[in-house]
Design a protein around this motif. Sequence first.
Motif, PDB file in Angstrom:
ATOM      1  N   MET A   1      36.774 -46.104 -51.371  1.00  0.00           N
ATOM      2  CA  MET A   1      35.979 -47.155 -50.735  1.00  0.00           C
ATOM      3  C   MET A   1      35.723 -46.775 -49.281  1.00  0.00           C
ATOM      4  O   MET A   1      36.643 -46.438 -48.546  1.00  0.00           O
ATOM      5  N   THR A   2      34.464 -46.808 -48.859  1.00  0.00           N
ATOM      6  CA  THR A   2      34.100 -46.477 -47.488  1.00  0.00           C
ATOM      7  C   THR A   2      33.274 -47.612 -46.893  1.00  0.00           C
ATOM      8  O   THR A   2      32.740 -48.458 -47.627  1.00  0.00           O
ATOM      9  N   ILE A   3      33.156 -47.585 -45.602  1.00  0.00           N
ATOM     10  CA  ILE A   3      32.339 -48.604 -44.950  1.00  0.00           C
ATOM     11  C   ILE A   3      30.874 -48.447 -45.329  1.00  0.00           C
ATOM     12  O   ILE A   3      30.096 -49.418 -45.317  1.00  0.00           O
ATOM     13  N   GLU A   4      30.482 -47.215 -45.695  1.00  0.00           N
ATOM     14  CA  GLU A   4      29.096 -47.000 -46.151  1.00  0.00           C
ATOM     15  C   GLU A   4      28.805 -47.764 -47.443  1.00  0.00           C
ATOM     16  O   GLU A   4      27.666 -48.180 -47.681  1.00  0.00           O
ATOM     17  N   ASP A   5      29.820 -47.933 -48.289  1.00  0.00           N
ATOM     18  CA  ASP A   5      29.613 -48.695 -49.521  1.00  0.00           C
ATOM     19  C   ASP A   5      29.202 -50.126 -49.208  1.00  0.00           C
ATOM     20  O   ASP A   5      28.274 -50.677 -49.807  1.00  0.00           O
ATOM     21  N   ILE A   6      29.902 -50.732 -48.270  1.00  0.00           N
ATOM     22  CA  ILE A   6      29.563 -52.104 -47.870  1.00  0.00           C
ATOM     23  C   ILE A   6      28.201 -52.129 -47.200  1.00  0.00           C
ATOM     24  O   ILE A   6      27.379 -53.013 -47.467  1.00  0.00           O
ATOM     25  N   ALA A   7      27.949 -51.175 -46.322  1.00  0.00           N
ATOM     26  CA  ALA A   7      26.676 -51.145 -45.602  1.00  0.00           C
ATOM     27  C   ALA A   7      25.495 -51.010 -46.556  1.00  0.00           C
ATOM     28  O   ALA A   7      24.433 -51.605 -46.337  1.00  0.00           O
ATOM     29  N   LEU A   8      25.674 -50.254 -47.631  1.00  0.00           N
ATOM     30  CA  LEU A   8      24.577 -50.079 -48.586  1.00  0.00           C
ATOM     31  C   LEU A   8      24.191 -51.411 -49.222  1.00  0.00           C
ATOM     32  O   LEU A   8      23.003 -51.713 -49.376  1.00  0.00           O
ATOM     33  N   THR A   9      25.193 -52.218 -49.556  1.00  0.00           N
ATOM     34  CA  THR A   9      24.902 -53.515 -50.183  1.00  0.00           C
ATOM     35  C   THR A   9      24.379 -54.537 -49.181  1.00  0.00           C
ATOM     36  O   THR A   9      23.815 -55.559 -49.585  1.00  0.00           O
ATOM     37  N   MET A  10      24.551 -54.277 -47.895  1.00  0.00           N
ATOM     38  CA  MET A  10      24.115 -55.223 -46.864  1.00  0.00           C
ATOM     39  C   MET A  10      22.794 -54.809 -46.209  1.00  0.00           C
ATOM     40  O   MET A  10      22.324 -55.483 -45.299  1.00  0.00           O
ATOM     41  N   THR A  11      22.203 -53.715 -46.666  1.00  0.00           N
ATOM     42  CA  THR A  11      20.926 -53.280 -46.111  1.00  0.00           C
ATOM     43  C   THR A  11      19.807 -54.184 -46.616  1.00  0.00           C
ATOM     44  O   THR A  11      19.615 -54.310 -47.831  1.00  0.00           O
ATOM     45  N   PRO A  12      19.079 -54.846 -45.725  1.00  0.00           N
ATOM     46  CA  PRO A  12      18.014 -55.760 -46.167  1.00  0.00           C
ATOM     47  C   PRO A  12      16.961 -55.046 -47.009  1.00  0.00           C
ATOM     48  O   PRO A  12      16.561 -53.924 -46.704  1.00  0.00           O
ATOM     49  N   GLY A  13      16.555 -55.709 -48.086  1.00  0.00           N
ATOM     50  CA  GLY A  13      15.526 -55.151 -48.952  1.00  0.00           C
ATOM     51  C   GLY A  13      16.040 -54.299 -50.087  1.00  0.00           C
ATOM     52  O   GLY A  13      15.274 -53.924 -50.984  1.00  0.00           O
ATOM     53  N   ILE A  14      17.333 -53.962 -50.080  1.00  0.00           N
ATOM     54  CA  ILE A  14      17.927 -53.157 -51.145  1.00  0.00           C
ATOM     55  C   ILE A  14      18.770 -54.091 -52.006  1.00  0.00           C
ATOM     56  O   ILE A  14      19.889 -54.437 -51.652  1.00  0.00           O
ATOM     57  N   GLY A  15      18.253 -54.500 -53.121  1.00  0.00           N
ATOM     58  CA  GLY A  15      18.978 -55.407 -54.000  1.00  0.00           C
ATOM     59  C   GLY A  15      19.979 -54.687 -54.877  1.00  0.00           C
ATOM     60  O   GLY A  15      20.239 -53.487 -54.715  1.00  0.00           O
ATOM     61  N   VAL A  16      20.544 -55.432 -55.839  1.00  0.00           N
ATOM     62  CA  VAL A  16      21.566 -54.873 -56.722  1.00  0.00           C
ATOM     63  C   VAL A  16      21.041 -53.646 -57.465  1.00  0.00           C
ATOM     64  O   VAL A  16      21.677 -52.584 -57.479  1.00  0.00           O
ATOM     65  N   LYS A  17      19.873 -53.756 -58.077  1.00  0.00           N
ATOM     66  CA  LYS A  17      19.330 -52.630 -58.839  1.00  0.00           C
ATOM     67  C   LYS A  17      18.872 -51.507 -57.922  1.00  0.00           C
ATOM     68  O   LYS A  17      18.896 -50.338 -58.307  1.00  0.00           O
ATOM     69  N   GLY A  18      18.471 -51.859 -56.700  1.00  0.00           N
ATOM     70  CA  GLY A  18      18.110 -50.821 -55.744  1.00  0.00           C
ATOM     71  C   GLY A  18      19.309 -49.982 -55.356  1.00  0.00           C
ATOM     72  O   GLY A  18      19.202 -48.753 -55.222  1.00  0.00           O
ATOM     73  N   VAL A  19      20.459 -50.624 -55.184  1.00  0.00           N
ATOM     74  CA  VAL A  19      21.691 -49.890 -54.887  1.00  0.00           C
ATOM     75  C   VAL A  19      22.049 -48.980 -56.052  1.00  0.00           C
ATOM     76  O   VAL A  19      22.410 -47.806 -55.861  1.00  0.00           O
ATOM     77  N   VAL A  20      21.965 -49.496 -57.277  1.00  0.00           N
ATOM     78  CA  VAL A  20      22.261 -48.683 -58.455  1.00  0.00           C
ATOM     79  C   VAL A  20      21.345 -47.465 -58.503  1.00  0.00           C
ATOM     80  O   VAL A  20      21.787 -46.339 -58.775  1.00  0.00           O
ATOM     81  N   HIS A  21      20.060 -47.666 -58.204  1.00  0.00           N
ATOM     82  CA  HIS A  21      19.101 -46.561 -58.217  1.00  0.00           C
ATOM     83  C   HIS A  21      19.468 -45.499 -57.177  1.00  0.00           C
ATOM     84  O   HIS A  21      19.431 -44.285 -57.472  1.00  0.00           O
ATOM     85  N   LEU A  22      19.836 -45.919 -55.998  1.00  0.00           N
ATOM     86  CA  LEU A  22      20.196 -44.965 -54.951  1.00  0.00           C
ATOM     87  C   LEU A  22      21.455 -44.189 -55.312  1.00  0.00           C
ATOM     88  O   LEU A  22      21.561 -42.984 -55.039  1.00  0.00           O
ATOM     89  N   LEU A  23      22.415 -44.857 -55.923  1.00  0.00           N
ATOM     90  CA  LEU A  23      23.632 -44.173 -56.341  1.00  0.00           C
ATOM     91  C   LEU A  23      23.336 -43.152 -57.427  1.00  0.00           C
ATOM     92  O   LEU A  23      23.942 -42.071 -57.465  1.00  0.00           O
ATOM     93  N   GLU A  24      22.408 -43.482 -58.310  1.00  0.00           N
ATOM     94  CA  GLU A  24      22.015 -42.522 -59.344  1.00  0.00           C
ATOM     95  C   GLU A  24      21.330 -41.304 -58.730  1.00  0.00           C
ATOM     96  O   GLU A  24      21.470 -40.182 -59.226  1.00  0.00           O
ATOM     97  N   CYS A  25      20.605 -41.522 -57.633  1.00  0.00           N
ATOM     98  CA  CYS A  25      19.886 -40.413 -56.991  1.00  0.00           C
ATOM     99  C   CYS A  25      20.795 -39.532 -56.154  1.00  0.00           C
ATOM    100  O   CYS A  25      20.605 -38.303 -56.103  1.00  0.00           O
ATOM    101  N   PHE A  26      21.796 -40.144 -55.489  1.00  0.00           N
ATOM    102  CA  PHE A  26      22.570 -39.387 -54.494  1.00  0.00           C
ATOM    103  C   PHE A  26      24.060 -39.298 -54.808  1.00  0.00           C
ATOM    104  O   PHE A  26      24.762 -38.529 -54.158  1.00  0.00           O
ATOM    105  N   GLY A  27      24.561 -40.071 -55.741  1.00  0.00           N
ATOM    106  CA  GLY A  27      25.962 -39.937 -56.137  1.00  0.00           C
ATOM    107  C   GLY A  27      26.900 -40.944 -55.538  1.00  0.00           C
ATOM    108  O   GLY A  27      27.696 -41.545 -56.234  1.00  0.00           O
ATOM    109  N   ASP A  28      26.856 -41.119 -54.207  1.00  0.00           N
ATOM    110  CA  ASP A  28      27.710 -42.122 -53.567  1.00  0.00           C
ATOM    111  C   ASP A  28      27.045 -42.604 -52.289  1.00  0.00           C
ATOM    112  O   ASP A  28      26.017 -42.067 -51.844  1.00  0.00           O
ATOM    113  N   ALA A  29      27.634 -43.632 -51.697  1.00  0.00           N
ATOM    114  CA  ALA A  29      27.016 -44.270 -50.535  1.00  0.00           C
ATOM    115  C   ALA A  29      26.947 -43.343 -49.331  1.00  0.00           C
ATOM    116  O   ALA A  29      25.974 -43.383 -48.561  1.00  0.00           O
ATOM    117  N   ARG A  30      27.947 -42.515 -49.134  1.00  0.00           N
ATOM    118  CA  ARG A  30      27.917 -41.607 -47.982  1.00  0.00           C
ATOM    119  C   ARG A  30      26.747 -40.629 -48.080  1.00  0.00           C
ATOM    120  O   ARG A  30      26.098 -40.322 -47.072  1.00  0.00           O
TER     121      ARG A  30
END
Length: 370
Positions: free
Chosen positions: A1-30
């Motif tokens: 668990m990193t602070i980037e994980d929390i920051a990813l979910t708190m970025t305006p405009g990035i919803g639940v499925k948007g976070v899932v999509h980004l993780l699929e593209c890059f692997g992890d929040a960092r």
Amino acid sequence: MTIEDIALTMTPGIGVKGVVHLLECFGDARQVFAASEELLTDRAELRPDLARRIARRSAMPAAEREWNYCRKHGLTAVASTDPEYPPLLREIPDYPHVLYVRGDVAALSMRCVSIVGTREATPYGQRMCGELVRGLAERVPGVCIVSGLAFGIDVAAHRAALAAGAKTVAVVANALPDVTPAQHEPVARDIVAAGGAIVSELHAQVKQKGTFYLARNRIIAALSAGTVVVESPCAGGSLMTAHCADGYDRSVMAVPGRAVDAASKGPNLLIRNKKAQLVLSAEDIVSELMWDLGPAGAGPRSTGQSPCLTADEAGLLACFRSSDPVSTEELGALCGLGTCEMSVLLLGLEMAGAVRQLPGNRYIRLMDNL
């Protein structure tokens, strides 16, 4: 668990499925936050303004406040990329990337079954809820009861688990450490003290507008191998939880009730429409989830299974010699059963989708290979 994980979910405009999509593209929040604006727009196909927010780490100050808030209130934040994250929840397409947990995170990965129902629980519903939970606690080592801590069936399920010595998890639609409704804070304390957990996907800075209950219900459904609806009207959160469970290929079960009882209309409809397996006891739940076959039976259900019939139901079904309608008088002569006993068996067959009642007190067989 990193602070980037929390920051990813708190970025305006990035919803639940948007976070899932980004993780699929890059692997992890960092790796998401390490990407350039160009890479975010090219690989993840983000809008330029969203890519800019991530590249500039605009949510980091809010994430740092949330990190400190969790430490202050003794909360554990778990990311979907952590080994402690519940594996069944990780399988759904709209999983929450960060869970906030008050209590033991390990409870979320036990043999979970969700039990939900109406806030206007009847004595019958409360009794059935208690019997099912006690039976599961006796028969399934390491079972964990999941529900929503609401009035009625939900809190009855939690209390029954505590009384039976089983772990229980409450998924709430508000930020921790508080619970909703506030009247159930004593139950929440008992849940945590007994080794269970209170869970939310909501961080402390989210605005509470009472609009998170439907989203909460998907987590209740996804944490478990199956969901049991004890009582519910024709519409409501419990049926939405069942709908989510069905969409995630999890087992849906329901406790039948009298046709004239408003609190049983929802479960009866689920059973009639073959959206739920009829359950009368803990043994039925264990069989439906295949927990009697070992740990391998705890995952998503296989589709296309025929409904299970009791020996008496199967015997009565064999009296249907063809696809032609049969009257109850003819069935009585063929099976030799009394009217009352035969009516109960016919009800079971109808709820299992094996027969259908026709006008004139006649029945027709629907399926041959049961």
